[in-house]
Scaffold this motif. Sequence first.
Motif, PDB file in Angstrom:
ATOM      1  N   ALA A 112      20.338  28.932  75.794  1.00 11.98           N
ATOM      2  CA  ALA A 112      19.273  29.767  75.260  1.00 11.98           C
ATOM      3  C   ALA A 112      18.489  30.447  76.631  1.00 11.98           C
ATOM      4  CB  ALA A 112      18.634  28.883  74.314  1.00 11.98           C
ATOM      5  N   SER A 113      17.984  31.494  76.756  1.00  9.77           N
ATOM      6  CA  SER A 113      17.037  31.878  77.698  1.00  9.77           C
ATOM      7  C   SER A 113      16.272  32.822  77.456  1.00  9.77           C
ATOM      8  CB  SER A 113      18.241  32.391  78.786  1.00  9.77           C
ATOM      9  OG  SER A 113      18.783  33.496  78.293  1.00  9.77           O
ATOM     10  N   CYS A 114      15.201  33.252  78.164  1.00 11.07           N
ATOM     11  CA  CYS A 114      14.207  34.458  77.948  1.00 11.07           C
ATOM     12  C   CYS A 114      14.032  35.058  78.989  1.00 11.07           C
ATOM     13  CB  CYS A 114      12.965  33.563  77.363  1.00 11.07           C
ATOM     14  SG  CYS A 114      12.242  32.386  78.652  1.00 11.07           S
ATOM     15  N   GLY A 115      13.124  36.153  78.664  1.00  8.76           N
ATOM     16  CA  GLY A 115      12.938  37.325  79.791  1.00  8.76           C
ATOM     17  C   GLY A 115      14.121  38.005  80.145  1.00  8.76           C
ATOM     18  N   LYS A 116      14.951  38.372  79.246  1.00  8.24           N
ATOM     19  CA  LYS A 116      16.263  39.172  79.714  1.00  8.24           C
ATOM     20  C   LYS A 116      15.996  40.742  79.740  1.00  8.24           C
ATOM     21  CE  LYS A 116      17.866  36.536  76.506  1.00  8.24           C
ATOM     22  NZ  LYS A 116      18.388  35.972  75.489  1.00  8.24           N
ATOM     23  N   TYR A 117      14.757  40.841  79.855  1.00  6.24           N
ATOM     24  CA  TYR A 117      14.451  42.638  79.807  1.00  6.24           C
ATOM     25  C   TYR A 117      14.879  42.957  81.415  1.00  6.24           C
ATOM     26  CZ  TYR A 117      10.016  40.724  81.275  1.00  6.24           C
ATOM     27  OH  TYR A 117       8.772  40.142  81.689  1.00  6.24           O
ATOM     28  N   PRO A 122      15.950  29.549  81.672  1.00  5.34           N
ATOM     29  CA  PRO A 122      16.148  28.529  80.309  1.00  5.34           C
ATOM     30  C   PRO A 122      15.049  28.553  79.517  1.00  5.34           C
ATOM     31  CG  PRO A 122      16.846  27.788  82.146  1.00  5.34           C
ATOM     32  CD  PRO A 122      16.065  28.667  82.861  1.00  5.34           C
ATOM     33  N   SER A 123      15.178  28.524  78.284  1.00 10.12           N
ATOM     34  CA  SER A 123      14.166  28.400  77.116  1.00 10.12           C
ATOM     35  C   SER A 123      14.227  27.120  76.170  1.00 10.12           C
ATOM     36  CB  SER A 123      13.861  29.617  76.389  1.00 10.12           C
ATOM     37  OG  SER A 123      15.242  30.093  76.030  1.00 10.12           O
ATOM     38  N   GLY A 124      15.618  27.051  76.082  1.00 10.55           N
ATOM     39  CA  GLY A 124      16.230  25.752  75.450  1.00 10.55           C
ATOM     40  C   GLY A 124      15.564  25.288  73.768  1.00 10.55           C
ATOM     41  N   LEU A 125      15.635  24.379  73.289  1.00 15.33           N
ATOM     42  CA  LEU A 125      15.808  23.808  72.011  1.00 15.33           C
ATOM     43  C   LEU A 125      14.295  22.987  71.937  1.00 15.33           C
ATOM     44  CD1 LEU A 125      17.995  22.780  69.232  1.00 15.33           C
ATOM     45  CD2 LEU A 125      16.150  21.251  70.256  1.00 15.33           C
ATOM     46  N   GLY A 126      13.426  23.244  71.078  1.00 16.45           N
ATOM     47  CA  GLY A 126      12.204  22.384  70.917  1.00 16.45           C
ATOM     48  C   GLY A 126      11.753  22.122  69.791  1.00 16.45           C
ATOM     49  N   SER A 127      11.086  20.938  69.410  1.00 13.56           N
ATOM     50  CA  SER A 127      10.436  20.591  68.185  1.00 13.56           C
ATOM     51  C   SER A 127       9.114  19.803  68.183  1.00 13.56           C
ATOM     52  CB  SER A 127      11.602  19.531  67.893  1.00 13.56           C
ATOM     53  OG  SER A 127      11.244  19.164  66.448  1.00 13.56           O
ATOM     54  N   ALA A 128       8.304  19.922  67.195  1.00 15.65           N
ATOM     55  CA  ALA A 128       6.810  19.376  67.159  1.00 15.65           C
ATOM     56  C   ALA A 128       6.755  19.172  65.763  1.00 15.65           C
ATOM     57  CB  ALA A 128       6.074  20.566  67.855  1.00 15.65           C
ATOM     58  N   ALA A 129       5.685  18.168  65.746  1.00 18.51           N
ATOM     59  CA  ALA A 129       5.245  17.849  64.315  1.00 18.51           C
ATOM     60  C   ALA A 129       3.810  17.630  64.148  1.00 18.51           C
ATOM     61  CB  ALA A 129       6.085  16.512  63.647  1.00 18.51           C
ATOM     62  N   ARG A 130       3.184  17.825  63.037  1.00 20.06           N
ATOM     63  CA  ARG A 130       1.897  17.022  62.766  1.00 20.06           C
ATOM     64  C   ARG A 130       1.766  16.760  61.357  1.00 20.06           C
ATOM     65  NH1 ARG A 130      -2.651  21.226  64.029  1.00 20.06           N
ATOM     66  NH2 ARG A 130      -1.594  21.604  65.684  1.00 20.06           N
ATOM     67  N   ALA A 164      14.610  29.187  71.297  1.00 19.99           N
ATOM     68  CA  ALA A 164      14.052  30.618  71.578  1.00 19.99           C
ATOM     69  C   ALA A 164      15.214  31.084  72.566  1.00 19.99           C
ATOM     70  CB  ALA A 164      12.825  30.286  72.293  1.00 19.99           C
ATOM     71  N   ASN A 165      15.577  32.397  72.031  1.00 20.11           N
ATOM     72  CA  ASN A 165      16.388  33.167  72.886  1.00 20.11           C
ATOM     73  C   ASN A 165      16.242  34.457  72.969  1.00 20.11           C
ATOM     74  OD1 ASN A 165      19.139  33.002  74.515  1.00 20.11           O
ATOM     75  ND2 ASN A 165      19.860  34.506  73.060  1.00 20.11           N
ATOM     76  N   PRO A 166      14.816  34.907  73.192  1.00 21.95           N
ATOM     77  CA  PRO A 166      14.112  36.158  73.069  1.00 21.95           C
ATOM     78  C   PRO A 166      14.680  36.888  74.173  1.00 21.95           C
ATOM     79  CG  PRO A 166      12.446  34.621  73.902  1.00 21.95           C
ATOM     80  CD  PRO A 166      13.770  34.108  73.658  1.00 21.95           C
ATOM     81  N   VAL A 167      14.300  38.349  74.199  1.00 20.51           N
ATOM     82  CA  VAL A 167      14.489  39.175  75.132  1.00 20.51           C
ATOM     83  C   VAL A 167      13.163  39.318  76.125  1.00 20.51           C
ATOM     84  CG1 VAL A 167      13.374  41.423  73.833  1.00 20.51           C
ATOM     85  CG2 VAL A 167      15.095  41.568  75.877  1.00 20.51           C
ATOM     86  N   GLY A 168      12.101  38.637  75.556  1.00 15.82           N
ATOM     87  CA  GLY A 168      10.710  38.709  75.879  1.00 15.82           C
ATOM     88  C   GLY A 168      10.291  37.254  76.835  1.00 15.82           C
ATOM     89  N   ASP A 169       9.370  37.232  77.296  1.00  9.93           N
ATOM     90  CA  ASP A 169       8.667  35.935  77.832  1.00  9.93           C
ATOM     91  C   ASP A 169       8.118  35.187  76.759  1.00  9.93           C
ATOM     92  OD1 ASP A 169       9.383  37.128  80.471  1.00  9.93           O
ATOM     93  OD2 ASP A 169       7.617  38.068  80.545  1.00  9.93           O
ATOM     94  N   LEU A 170       7.852  33.955  77.213  1.00  5.06           N
ATOM     95  CA  LEU A 170       7.489  32.808  76.611  1.00  5.06           C
ATOM     96  C   LEU A 170       6.086  32.409  77.239  1.00  5.06           C
ATOM     97  CD1 LEU A 170      10.161  30.342  75.670  1.00  5.06           C
ATOM     98  CD2 LEU A 170       9.471  32.277  74.231  1.00  5.06           C
ATOM     99  N   VAL A 171       4.989  32.551  76.362  1.00  6.38           N
ATOM    100  CA  VAL A 171       3.562  32.409  77.031  1.00  6.38           C
ATOM    101  C   VAL A 171       2.881  31.311  76.504  1.00  6.38           C
ATOM    102  CG1 VAL A 171       3.529  34.944  77.365  1.00  6.38           C
ATOM    103  CG2 VAL A 171       2.476  33.976  75.072  1.00  6.38           C
ATOM    104  N   ALA A 212      20.251  45.340  72.999  1.00  5.52           N
ATOM    105  CA  ALA A 212      20.441  44.874  71.358  1.00  5.52           C
ATOM    106  C   ALA A 212      21.575  44.018  71.156  1.00  5.52           C
ATOM    107  CB  ALA A 212      20.855  46.289  70.688  1.00  5.52           C
ATOM    108  N   GLY A 213      21.088  43.160  70.282  1.00  5.97           N
ATOM    109  CA  GLY A 213      22.060  42.165  69.700  1.00  5.97           C
ATOM    110  C   GLY A 213      22.512  40.976  70.658  1.00  5.97           C
ATOM    111  N   THR A 214      21.633  40.742  71.648  1.00  9.31           N
ATOM    112  CA  THR A 214      21.897  39.854  72.695  1.00  9.31           C
ATOM    113  C   THR A 214      20.828  38.744  72.637  1.00  9.31           C
ATOM    114  OG1 THR A 214      21.022  41.047  74.462  1.00  9.31           O
ATOM    115  CG2 THR A 214      23.412  41.159  73.939  1.00  9.31           C
ATOM    116  N   ASN A 215      19.769  38.899  71.627  1.00  6.29           N
ATOM    117  CA  ASN A 215      18.502  38.131  71.803  1.00  6.29           C
ATOM    118  C   ASN A 215      18.149  37.523  70.267  1.00  6.29           C
ATOM    119  OD1 ASN A 215      17.873  39.053  74.690  1.00  6.29           O
ATOM    120  ND2 ASN A 215      18.189  40.875  73.530  1.00  6.29           N
TER     121      ASN A 215
END
Length: 313
Positions: free
Chosen positions: A154-159, A167-175, A188-195, A228-231
């Motif tokens: 998985a990766s991000c910021g592909k624009y 790399p953006s990877g696999l994550g998990s959280a709980a509360r 997360a494998n978006p075309v955009g950035d993670l903030v 298109a189709g890659t995120n």
Amino acid sequence: MARESAPVGTLCDVAGLRVGHWSDPEAQTGCTVVVCPDEGCVASGEVRGGAPGTRETALLAPEKSVQRVHAVVLSGGSAFGLAAATGVVEALEARGVGFPTPFGVVPIVPAAVIYDLGVGRPLPRPDAEAGRSALEAASAAPIAQGRVGAGTGASCGKYLGFERAEPSGLGSAARTVQGAVVAALSVANPVGDLVDPSTGAVVAGARLADGRRPPPERRLETFTDALAGTNTTLVVVATDAPLSKTEAYVLAQSAHVGIARVTRPSHTPSDGDTTFALSTGRGPKVPLTLLAVAAQEVVAEAIVRGAAAARVS
């Protein structure tokens, strides 16, 4: 005022759920299986964005008759990776787990994929054997995060192109909220950035040739139809609070808010963002609004945690 914990832990904090990974670090792909208790989980889901790759998501609509699912598969490999779900279905059938019918059980296993074919090698891809391996590896232990399972490639910021992505990877959280656990697992494998949702600062995404982050306007200026189709961003949100299928659908909708909080931009025509919501029904009843807000928070936290883990994994 409801008391709730800070986001910690992983999806397996929801008692009865197990998670397993199959990873191919060389090909940079993999799959992840969320395994429900044998009786299944009340489940729903929602697909947004313009480029999804899914299996069995139509039956998750709140008006459909099937109420429970027995596992959820997240996979790399684009549409080819949907084959991983076949291995999980066959293995669960062999265990006698599934929806009862007059001629045997039918395991209900929705699945969704990300496009990671351009990250490592396009072959091999997650297949039925990979799905079976992930199922066999499933446990209730804290979930490995980062470049693992479906998050391996998985990766991000592909624009700015795949070569400028991170790399953006696999994550998990709980509360916990009023004694009920609300948790999320994300790929997360978006075309955009993670903030960072509190500051808006980029935590993972595109970099220019000199290593600097591009200005925010570049996210839109450089978009092309070739993306298109890659995120896609995939999320499983789960709780032990009892839910109806319609209430689970509300949780799946809230999970998309969590994606949008940390993804710039999110839910574009180039993305196939897909969420699943599961309820084991083993915990206390909690107002749906509190669960929905908590789902937004843990999804955002899971995505950021996955990106942080991917940088060091």
